[in-house]
Design a protein around this motif. Structure first.
Motif, PDB file in Angstrom:
ATOM      1  N   VAL A 119      36.164  44.315  -7.524  1.00 56.23           N
ATOM      2  CA  VAL A 119      35.764  44.227  -8.920  1.00 56.23           C
ATOM      3  C   VAL A 119      36.632  45.173  -9.734  1.00 56.23           C
ATOM      4  N   GLU A 120      37.309  44.646 -10.736  1.00 59.13           N
ATOM      5  CA  GLU A 120      38.134  45.523 -11.567  1.00 59.13           C
ATOM      6  C   GLU A 120      37.228  46.401 -12.417  1.00 59.13           C
ATOM      7  N   THR A 121      37.409  47.698 -12.281  1.00 58.43           N
ATOM      8  CA  THR A 121      36.480  48.631 -12.911  1.00 58.43           C
ATOM      9  C   THR A 121      37.207  49.521 -13.905  1.00 58.43           C
ATOM     10  N   GLN A 122      36.628  49.643 -15.100  1.00 63.47           N
ATOM     11  CA  GLN A 122      37.236  50.500 -16.118  1.00 63.47           C
ATOM     12  C   GLN A 122      36.196  51.406 -16.737  1.00 63.47           C
ATOM     13  N   HIS A 123      36.620  52.602 -17.041  1.00 67.82           N
ATOM     14  CA  HIS A 123      35.756  53.539 -17.749  1.00 67.82           C
ATOM     15  C   HIS A 123      36.115  53.462 -19.233  1.00 67.82           C
ATOM     16  N   ARG A 124      35.167  53.101 -20.089  1.00 68.88           N
ATOM     17  CA  ARG A 124      35.468  52.920 -21.510  1.00 68.88           C
ATOM     18  C   ARG A 124      34.509  53.725 -22.379  1.00 68.88           C
ATOM     19  N   TYR A 125      34.999  54.092 -23.569  1.00 66.27           N
ATOM     20  CA  TYR A 125      34.174  54.838 -24.514  1.00 66.27           C
ATOM     21  C   TYR A 125      33.649  53.901 -25.597  1.00 66.27           C
ATOM     22  N   GLU A 126      32.702  54.437 -26.372  1.00 66.07           N
ATOM     23  CA  GLU A 126      32.016  53.643 -27.393  1.00 66.07           C
ATOM     24  C   GLU A 126      32.990  52.897 -28.310  1.00 66.07           C
ATOM     25  N   LYS A 127      34.111  53.545 -28.642  1.00 65.92           N
ATOM     26  CA  LYS A 127      34.992  52.926 -29.630  1.00 65.92           C
ATOM     27  C   LYS A 127      35.629  51.640 -29.109  1.00 65.92           C
ATOM     28  N   ALA A 128      35.556  51.421 -27.801  1.00 66.67           N
ATOM     29  CA  ALA A 128      36.142  50.200 -27.244  1.00 66.67           C
ATOM     30  C   ALA A 128      35.167  49.028 -27.261  1.00 66.67           C
ATOM     31  N   ARG A 129      33.961  49.271 -27.760  1.00 68.46           N
ATOM     32  CA  ARG A 129      32.929  48.235 -27.657  1.00 68.46           C
ATOM     33  C   ARG A 129      33.317  46.897 -28.298  1.00 68.46           C
ATOM     34  N   PRO A 130      33.890  46.923 -29.512  1.00 69.59           N
ATOM     35  CA  PRO A 130      34.244  45.624 -30.104  1.00 69.59           C
ATOM     36  C   PRO A 130      35.179  44.811 -29.211  1.00 69.59           C
TER      37      PRO A 130
ATOM     38  N   ASN B  90      27.609  33.469 -10.121  1.00 69.71           N
ATOM     39  CA  ASN B  90      28.353  33.118 -11.321  1.00 69.71           C
ATOM     40  C   ASN B  90      28.520  34.291 -12.297  1.00 69.71           C
ATOM     41  N   ALA B  91      27.763  35.340 -12.083  1.00 70.43           N
ATOM     42  CA  ALA B  91      27.879  36.500 -12.971  1.00 70.43           C
ATOM     43  C   ALA B  91      29.148  37.258 -12.607  1.00 70.43           C
ATOM     44  N   SER B  92      30.005  37.505 -13.609  1.00 77.93           N
ATOM     45  CA  SER B  92      31.288  38.108 -13.290  1.00 77.93           C
ATOM     46  C   SER B  92      31.583  39.383 -14.073  1.00 77.93           C
ATOM     47  N   VAL B  93      30.693  39.749 -14.980  1.00 74.22           N
ATOM     48  CA  VAL B  93      30.924  41.000 -15.692  1.00 74.22           C
ATOM     49  C   VAL B  93      29.677  41.870 -15.646  1.00 74.22           C
ATOM     50  N   MET B  94      29.880  43.147 -15.349  1.00 77.26           N
ATOM     51  CA  MET B  94      28.790  44.114 -15.323  1.00 77.26           C
ATOM     52  C   MET B  94      29.133  45.217 -16.297  1.00 77.26           C
ATOM     53  N   ILE B  95      28.255  45.405 -17.281  1.00 74.79           N
ATOM     54  CA  ILE B  95      28.461  46.527 -18.194  1.00 74.79           C
ATOM     55  C   ILE B  95      27.386  47.555 -17.899  1.00 74.79           C
ATOM     56  N   ILE B  96      27.780  48.767 -17.619  1.00 76.47           N
ATOM     57  CA  ILE B  96      26.785  49.807 -17.352  1.00 76.47           C
ATOM     58  C   ILE B  96      26.820  50.809 -18.504  1.00 76.47           C
ATOM     59  N   GLU B  97      25.725  50.843 -19.242  1.00 76.45           N
ATOM     60  CA  GLU B  97      25.632  51.737 -20.403  1.00 76.45           C
ATOM     61  C   GLU B  97      25.276  53.149 -19.946  1.00 76.45           C
ATOM     62  N   SER B  98      25.749  54.145 -20.687  1.00 78.67           N
ATOM     63  CA  SER B  98      25.526  55.555 -20.331  1.00 78.67           C
ATOM     64  C   SER B  98      25.765  55.783 -18.847  1.00 78.67           C
ATOM     65  N   SER B  99      26.867  55.252 -18.396  1.00 78.20           N
ATOM     66  CA  SER B  99      27.103  55.249 -16.946  1.00 78.20           C
ATOM     67  C   SER B  99      27.215  56.654 -16.379  1.00 78.20           C
ATOM     68  N   GLU B 100      27.520  57.619 -17.236  1.00 79.92           N
ATOM     69  CA  GLU B 100      27.649  58.990 -16.722  1.00 79.92           C
ATOM     70  C   GLU B 100      26.309  59.526 -16.226  1.00 79.92           C
ATOM     71  N   ARG B 101      25.225  58.853 -16.591  1.00 85.15           N
ATOM     72  CA  ARG B 101      23.921  59.339 -16.152  1.00 85.15           C
ATOM     73  C   ARG B 101      23.496  58.780 -14.796  1.00 85.15           C
ATOM     74  N   PHE B 102      24.224  57.823 -14.281  1.00 87.77           N
ATOM     75  CA  PHE B 102      23.846  57.229 -12.996  1.00 87.77           C
ATOM     76  C   PHE B 102      24.461  57.979 -11.828  1.00 87.77           C
ATOM     77  N   GLY B 103      23.764  57.941 -10.719  1.00 85.20           N
ATOM     78  CA  GLY B 103      24.331  58.483  -9.480  1.00 85.20           C
ATOM     79  C   GLY B 103      25.341  57.510  -8.898  1.00 85.20           C
ATOM     80  N   LEU B 104      26.171  58.004  -8.002  1.00 85.85           N
ATOM     81  CA  LEU B 104      27.233  57.162  -7.452  1.00 85.85           C
ATOM     82  C   LEU B 104      26.716  55.968  -6.665  1.00 85.85           C
TER      83      LEU B 104
END
Ligand code: ADP
Ligand code: MG
Length: 697
Positions: free
Chosen positions: A453-464, A557-571
């Protein structure tokens, strides 16, 4: 000779009654032996000498030999310090003290030859060492390699700083020659080229160099881990002797029929290997207690089904227990489909099964008309009776408690075999130890063709940008998860965030073009179920959820996962969540959204996720960040009271210790041979002194 080691610590030169009390209270050191086993945690290399000129290239600690030419006090208030100019043949630097100035002034002699040890740092064009260790140079003293011990304030106040403790251990090891019996049999020592015990105990405290220290540590770690493994294996044997199990003599027609005709794909090598391990267990006549570890998507369900078919083919019923209704339903559907053309009766029982259905089901179970029962913990209720239950599979073990497993044992005249499946990866060597009485199998291979799964760390400003990306994916027919944290302590805030998020997603993805589902823990089970089904069947494209979807849900069929406030989750949670995508043929994406401010650890977690899809690698970082105690819970914490070995970093030693323990017990099951006499006695003491946690694992 044991008696010498049992001498109260009070009688060691340099201790006395007051320090003895302190040593016992602060370090648990009561006897000579306790102090011998109070190992240094690192060493300082004082065998090398450096020159002042060399300092400039040197990072870290240095030992210098020279003279102090001048000493003076400077600065005022908190900046007040004492500065000594130190010179050798190659140059000079400053030695600086901020504390203990009076004492320093008294003890330093200008002009005589001294040794200085410390960490050199650069300040502008000057170099200095702050708070160096200083002593008179003595040409007769051998070069040293010094042990460093953990001490504490109270100990230091009574002269037992790390140096003070070192003095005591040196006094002790100077006197133990000829007094330490060997504990391990000759052939083990030969085979692994171990230091003899006596030498190791001396050298661990007084090594000449790092190589000696390492060899001594190796011997002592090995021994400690060997005893741990012997203990685990012994306990397991005792348990096995108590709980006779059913022997599944044959592979059985049911299995063979499925394997030949209905297996949907070639098993991976790892699945085959694990099945063999299980098959061996099932015919031993002992109850199987096996833990099956496999990363998300590694194909544990198929292994579970094949194992159940062994049971059915030997005339037994089998059950599989899932942590949630949604998962139980998914298992029911996929398993029913796989065996649809076979003459097998598969049924489901969950908390929401209706009373009437239940009654019919109970009767059918008792009559032996059902072969495979799938359910939630509802299926271990005492009123659910089987005709002949032979095997229980528990999916996603971490959601099940000890008491629930105990209930299972009463479901037949002999306890059914148990296969526990978990996707929480912990390193194998740790698992071997942590799960006490369970044998461990690992599926360490994913089915072919899986794309990471291609994984990226993004900030709020990238939301649009991300939202436009989602629209394009949805246009292609894909589906999307958006997951919000839900942490108990901040639950109400978290729900607000979830609702806010849901609304904002509704605004950005308006009906009727887009359909959105939402699930969270406060919804009624049937509403949750409904929303899940809407998503699973593709009627909604976006699933907004809390971590209730973390475990097991399968929507390829689900191919995108967005995790909000991901810094709060454990590994491990992040890894589980990401495992919800990448299950189909399409390339999948995971966006880890975070605020701008993240703790160092948080950053490390997100970086790890971006770097790798490998659950075992992730678990190693997790272990490093959180420590094993945290990961395995307090039940096993007694296990981690190791004095020198470290279950995390000493994995390879765990492996050979395990192997040695196995062989030893294979050749001499009761450790009755004379060469095992010492081991046997010590093991008995250990087993008596510990609560029987192996029941818990
Ligand atoms: P998990 O170990 O996470 O429970 P599953 O059992 O749900 O994984 O399997 C994940 C997916 O991989 C399922 O869609 C399953 O059908 C598929 N699968 C399992 N084994 C194989 C295999 N040997 N080859 C190809 N696909 C497989
Ligand atoms: Mg699963």
């Amino acid at each position: 000779m044991q008696t010498y080691l049992q001498t109260p610590i009070e009688y060691l030169k340099g201790v006395g009654s007051a320090r003895a009390v302190l040593l016992q209270k602060e370090l648990g050191v009561k006897t000579f032996e306790d102090l011998l086993e109070y190992y240094p945690f690192r060493y300082v290399d004082r065998t090398r000498f450096h020159t002042v000129r060399e300092l400039r290239q040197l990072e870290g600690f240095a030992q210098l030999r020279g003279r102090i030419t001048r000493i003076h006090t400077t600065g005022a208030g908190r900046g007040k310090r004492m500065v000594a100019s130190f010179t050798d043949a190659t140059g000079s630097i400053d030695l600086v003290w901020f504390k203990g100035l009076k004492w320093i002034e008294k003890s330093i002699k200008v002009g005589s030859e001294i040794l200085v040890y410390g960490k050199a740092k650069r300040f502008g064009s000057n170099w200095n060492i702050t708070h160096p260790e200083i002593e008179d140079f003595n040409p007769n003293q051998a070069a040293r390699f010094e042990p460093v011990y953990h001490s504490g304030e109270k100990l230091t106040a009574k002269g037992l700083s790390t140096k003070g403790i070192a003095k005591l251990t040196q006094n002790l090891v100077a006197n133990i020659k000829g007094k330490i019996p060997e504990t391990l049999p000759h052939e083990v020592i030969e085979h692994y080229r171990l230091m003899p015990r006596e030498e190791a105990l001396i050298k661990v405290h007084a090594p000449l160099n790092i190589e000696e220290a390492k060899r001594a540590q190796f011997r002592l770690k090995f021994e400690e881990l060997l005893f741990l493994q012997l203990e685990l294996l012994m306990r397991k044997k005792i348990m096995a002797a108590k709980s006779q199990g059913f022997s599944f003599e044959q592979v059985g027609d049911v299995f063979n029929d499925f394997y030949a005709n209905y297996l949907p794909f070639e098993l991976t090598g790892a699945q085959k290997r694990v099945l063999k391990e299980i098959r061996m267990d099932l015919r031993k006549g002992e109850q199987m207690n096996r833990l099956l570890q496999g990363d998300v998507g590694s194909g544990k369900t198929l292994v579970a089904l094949l194992t159940m078919l062994f049971a059915v083919g030997n005339g037994f019923q089998a059950a599989i227990m899932a942590p949630t209704e949604i998962l139980a339903k998914q298992h029911f559907e996929s398993i029913s489909e796989l065996v649809a053309k076979m003459d097998l009766k598969v049924a489901i029982l969950t908390g929401s099964s209706r009373t009437k259905e239940r009654r019919i089901l109970h009767e059918a179970l008792e009559a032996g008309e059902i072969d495979i029962l799938i359910g939630t913990h509802a299926l271990i209720e005492p009123k659910v009776k089987f005709k002949n239950l032979g095997l229980v599979v528990i999916d996603e073990q971490h959601r099940f408690g000890v008491a629930q497993r105990a209930k299972l044992q009463k479901k037949n005249t002999r306890p059914p075999h148990v296969l526990v499946m978990t996707a929480t990866p912990i390193p194998r060597t740790l698992a071997m130890t942590a799960y006490g009485d369970l044998d461990v199998s690992v599926i360490d291979e994913l089915p072919p063709g899986r794309k990471p799964v291609e994984t990226q760390h993004r900030y709020e400003k990238a939301r649009p940008q991300i939202f436009s990306f989602l629209k394009r994916e949805i246009e292609k027919g894909r589906q999307v998860y958006v997951v919000y944290p839900l942490i108990e302590e901040s639950e109400s805030m978290d729900y607000l965030n979830l609702m806010d998020g849901y609304e904002s997603i509704q605004r950005s993805f308006p009906r009727p073009e887009y359909q959105i589902s939402m699930v969270h823990g406060k919804m009624k089970p049937e509403d949750k179920e409904f929303e899940m089904q809407m998503f699973a069947s593709g009627k909604t494209q976006i699933m907004v959820a809390t971590t209730v979807i973390e475990v097991g849900v399968n929507v390829p069929n689900a191919s995108v996962m967005i995790i909000e406030s991901s810094e709060r989750f454990g590994l491990s949670q992040l890894h589980q969540l990401r495992g919800r995508v990448g299950r189909g043929a399409e390339k999948s994406y995971c966006f880890l959204m975070s605020g701008d401010k993240i703790s160092k650890e948080g950053k490390r977690r997100l970086e790890t996720m971006v770097e790798t899809n490998d659950g075992f690698k992730i678990s190693e970082v997790d272990l490093e960040l959180r420590g094993p105690g945290d990961i395995m819970g307090t039940q096993q914490s007694g296990l981690l009271n190791l004095k020198i070995a470290d279950l995390v970093t000493d994995g390879p030693i765990v492996t050979i210790a395990r192997e040695t323990a196995r062989n030893m017990l294979k050749l001499d099951p009761k450790l009755q041979e004379p060469k095992h006499a010492f081991i046997r006695t010590k093991l008995k003491t250990i087993m008596r002194s510990k609560p029987n946690w192996s029941k818990i694992a």
